[in-house]
Write a protein that holds these residues in place. Structure first.
Motif, mmCIF file in Angstrom:
data_model
loop_
_atom_site.group_PDB
_atom_site.id
_atom_site.type_symbol
_atom_site.label_atom_id
_atom_site.label_comp_id
_atom_site.label_asym_id
_atom_site.label_seq_id
_atom_site.Cartn_x
_atom_site.Cartn_y
_atom_site.Cartn_z
ATOM 1 N N ARG A 31 0.825 -1.221 0.000
ATOM 2 C CA ARG A 31 0.000 0.000 0.000
ATOM 3 C C ARG A 31 0.856 1.267 0.000
ATOM 4 N N ILE A 32 2.006 1.220 0.641
ATOM 5 C CA ILE A 32 2.865 2.418 0.687
ATOM 6 C C ILE A 32 3.811 2.479 -0.513
ATOM 7 N N GLY A 33 3.665 1.543 -1.443
ATOM 8 C CA GLY A 33 4.462 1.586 -2.663
ATOM 9 C C GLY A 33 5.891 1.111 -2.483
ATOM 10 N N TYR A 34 6.077 0.222 -1.545
ATOM 11 C CA TYR A 34 7.427 -0.302 -1.290
ATOM 12 C C TYR A 34 7.428 -1.773 -1.699
ATOM 13 N N TRP A 35 7.866 -2.070 -2.943
ATOM 14 C CA TRP A 35 7.746 -3.404 -3.488
ATOM 15 C C TRP A 35 8.949 -4.258 -3.129
ATOM 16 N N LEU A 36 8.682 -5.442 -2.603
ATOM 17 C CA LEU A 36 9.721 -6.381 -2.201
ATOM 18 C C LEU A 36 9.446 -7.751 -2.804
ATOM 19 N N ASP A 37 10.482 -8.559 -2.897
ATOM 20 C CA ASP A 37 10.340 -9.934 -3.372
ATOM 21 C C ASP A 37 10.016 -10.818 -2.165
ATOM 22 N N PHE A 38 8.742 -10.886 -1.817
ATOM 23 C CA PHE A 38 8.339 -11.604 -0.616
ATOM 24 C C PHE A 38 8.602 -13.110 -0.705
ATOM 25 N N LYS A 39 8.443 -13.684 -1.906
ATOM 26 C CA LYS A 39 8.580 -15.125 -2.041
ATOM 27 C C LYS A 39 10.014 -15.599 -1.880
ATOM 28 N N ASN A 40 10.962 -14.752 -2.278
ATOM 29 C CA ASN A 40 12.373 -15.142 -2.220
ATOM 30 C C ASN A 40 13.161 -14.311 -1.204
ATOM 31 N N GLY A 41 12.478 -13.763 -0.238
ATOM 32 C CA GLY A 41 13.158 -12.946 0.764
ATOM 33 C C GLY A 41 13.956 -13.804 1.741
ATOM 34 N N TYR A 42 14.732 -13.165 2.578
ATOM 35 C CA TYR A 42 15.514 -13.899 3.566
ATOM 36 C C TYR A 42 15.144 -13.400 4.973
ATOM 37 N N LEU A 43 15.327 -14.284 5.929
ATOM 38 C CA LEU A 43 15.102 -13.947 7.331
ATOM 39 C C LEU A 43 16.437 -14.070 8.059
ATOM 40 N N THR A 44 16.807 -13.017 8.752
ATOM 41 C CA THR A 44 18.156 -12.973 9.346
ATOM 42 C C THR A 44 18.369 -14.008 10.443
ATOM 43 N N TYR A 45 17.288 -14.597 10.986
ATOM 44 C CA TYR A 45 17.468 -15.594 12.040
ATOM 45 C C TYR A 45 17.589 -17.017 11.491
ATOM 46 N N GLU A 46 17.406 -17.190 10.189
ATOM 47 C CA GLU A 46 17.490 -18.530 9.609
ATOM 48 C C GLU A 46 18.945 -18.951 9.416
ATOM 49 N N ASN A 47 19.198 -20.237 9.604
ATOM 50 C CA ASN A 47 20.566 -20.744 9.491
ATOM 51 C C ASN A 47 21.184 -20.464 8.133
ATOM 52 N N SER A 48 20.378 -20.541 7.077
ATOM 53 C CA SER A 48 20.921 -20.328 5.734
ATOM 54 C C SER A 48 21.516 -18.931 5.606
ATOM 55 N N TYR A 49 20.861 -17.941 6.234
ATOM 56 C CA TYR A 49 21.366 -16.567 6.183
ATOM 57 C C TYR A 49 22.625 -16.433 7.052
ATOM 58 N N ILE A 50 22.549 -16.948 8.270
ATOM 59 C CA ILE A 50 23.688 -16.840 9.191
ATOM 60 C C ILE A 50 24.918 -17.535 8.624
ATOM 61 N N GLU A 51 24.718 -18.739 8.095
ATOM 62 C CA GLU A 51 25.846 -19.487 7.530
ATOM 63 C C GLU A 51 26.434 -18.770 6.315
ATOM 64 N N SER A 52 25.579 -18.111 5.538
ATOM 65 C CA SER A 52 26.070 -17.366 4.375
ATOM 66 C C SER A 52 26.987 -16.221 4.810
ATOM 67 N N LEU A 53 26.585 -15.531 5.903
ATOM 68 C CA LEU A 53 27.419 -14.432 6.400
ATOM 69 C C LEU A 53 28.777 -14.946 6.874
ATOM 70 N N TRP A 54 28.783 -16.054 7.623
ATOM 71 C CA TRP A 54 30.052 -16.597 8.091
ATOM 72 C C TRP A 54 30.920 -17.047 6.910
ATOM 73 N N TRP A 55 30.302 -17.582 5.884
ATOM 74 C CA TRP A 55 31.049 -18.001 4.698
ATOM 75 C C TRP A 55 31.713 -16.788 4.041
ATOM 76 N N ILE A 56 30.954 -15.689 3.932
ATOM 77 C CA ILE A 56 31.498 -14.472 3.332
ATOM 78 C C ILE A 56 32.679 -13.954 4.151
ATOM 79 N N PHE A 57 32.513 -13.907 5.486
ATOM 80 C CA PHE A 57 33.594 -13.401 6.334
ATOM 81 C C PHE A 57 34.823 -14.308 6.281
#
Length: 250
Positions: free
Chosen positions: A8-34
């Motif tokens: 409604r506020i015109g802020y379009w996001l990719d909801f289906k392919n978004g990430y959640l910062t508490y999920e292991n896949s996200y956390i592990e990706s950050l550690w891999w990058i570092f």
């Protein structure tokens, strides 16, 4: 509901392919990058002073410090302490502080090199200060005036010896700092980089005296040992009073 409002506020996001910062896949990706960055030698370790919770024994983020109810009003003492200059009879730097708990961790005194500092003769003692010391007695005299630049390098006797800390040869002397203010106090401030971000950045080192443990309790060998730091203020002041190093305690 959040997705609906976001659209409604015109802020379009990719909801289906978004990430959640508490999920292991996200956390592990950050550690891999570092790890990749570290393997290439692009990481360097630094230290900084941050808010800390002695109850939780963990640093606090800026988000946590911005939450409602984080800050409470508390009464702090207002004290003027005398730092005895070396190689000078009855001559002291006069320091104003509201945090006696930081005094045992002191390693330097800072001033503004552009200010003029006065040596006041009060009885048999000489006190250096930019502003006139509070409650001057009628028989106080002005003995000398010097620019702050001329006082840089003067050495003084440390208030305390902290167990496990070996002072550097450059410790416990007067240095210049651009954050010294003259609108209150004496124009001289004591530096305890263990507790202050500006002081830590100025000194540029992390081999510092440790006067509190992870629970905020004063370590052995200091006044108030075994007590929570706020409860130790009075014992530190009592010790300095007995040694004749308190000019004024309000």
């Amino acid at each position: 509901a959040w997705e609906k409002f976001t659209q409604r506020i015109g802020y379009w996001l990719d909801f289906k392919n978004g990430y959640l910062t508490y999920e292991n896949s996200y956390i592990e990706s950050l550690w891999w990058i570092f790890k990749r960055i570290s393997d290439r030698g692009y990481l360097k370790e630094f230290r900084k002073v941050v808010p800390y919770c002695p109850r939780c024994e963990t640093p606090l983020s800026s988000h946590e410090m911005g939450m409602p109810g984080v800050y409470n009003l508390t009464e702090d003492p207002s004290v003027y302490i005398k730092f005895k200059l070396k190689d000078a009879d009855n001559e002291y730097l006069l320091i104003w502080t509201t945090t006696p708990l930081t005094l045992p961790a002191n390693i330097a005194v800072a001033l503004d090199p552009t200010l003029t500092y006065t040596k006041y003769k009060i009885g048999r003692e000489y006190l250096w200060s930019h502003n006139p010391p509070p409650k001057l007695s009628f028989d106080a005299e002005v003995a000398e005036k010097l620019s702050g630049k001329q006082l840089i390098g003067k050495r003084y006797q440390p208030l305390y010896q902290v167990q496990g800390y070996n002072p550097r040869s450059t410790d416990h002397q007067v240095i210049a700092a651009d954050f010294v203010k003259a609108d209150e106090g004496t124009g001289l401030i004591h530096l305890s980089p263990t507790f202050g971000a500006e002081e830590f950045n100025l000194m540029g080192r992390d081999d510092l005296p440790v006067t509190l443990n992870d629970q905020g309790v004063v370590v052995n060998g200091l006044p108030g040992a075994g007590k929570f730091f706020k409860e130790a203020d009075s014992e530190i002041m009592d010790d300095l009073e007995k040694r004749g190093l308190v000019y004024l305690n309000t």
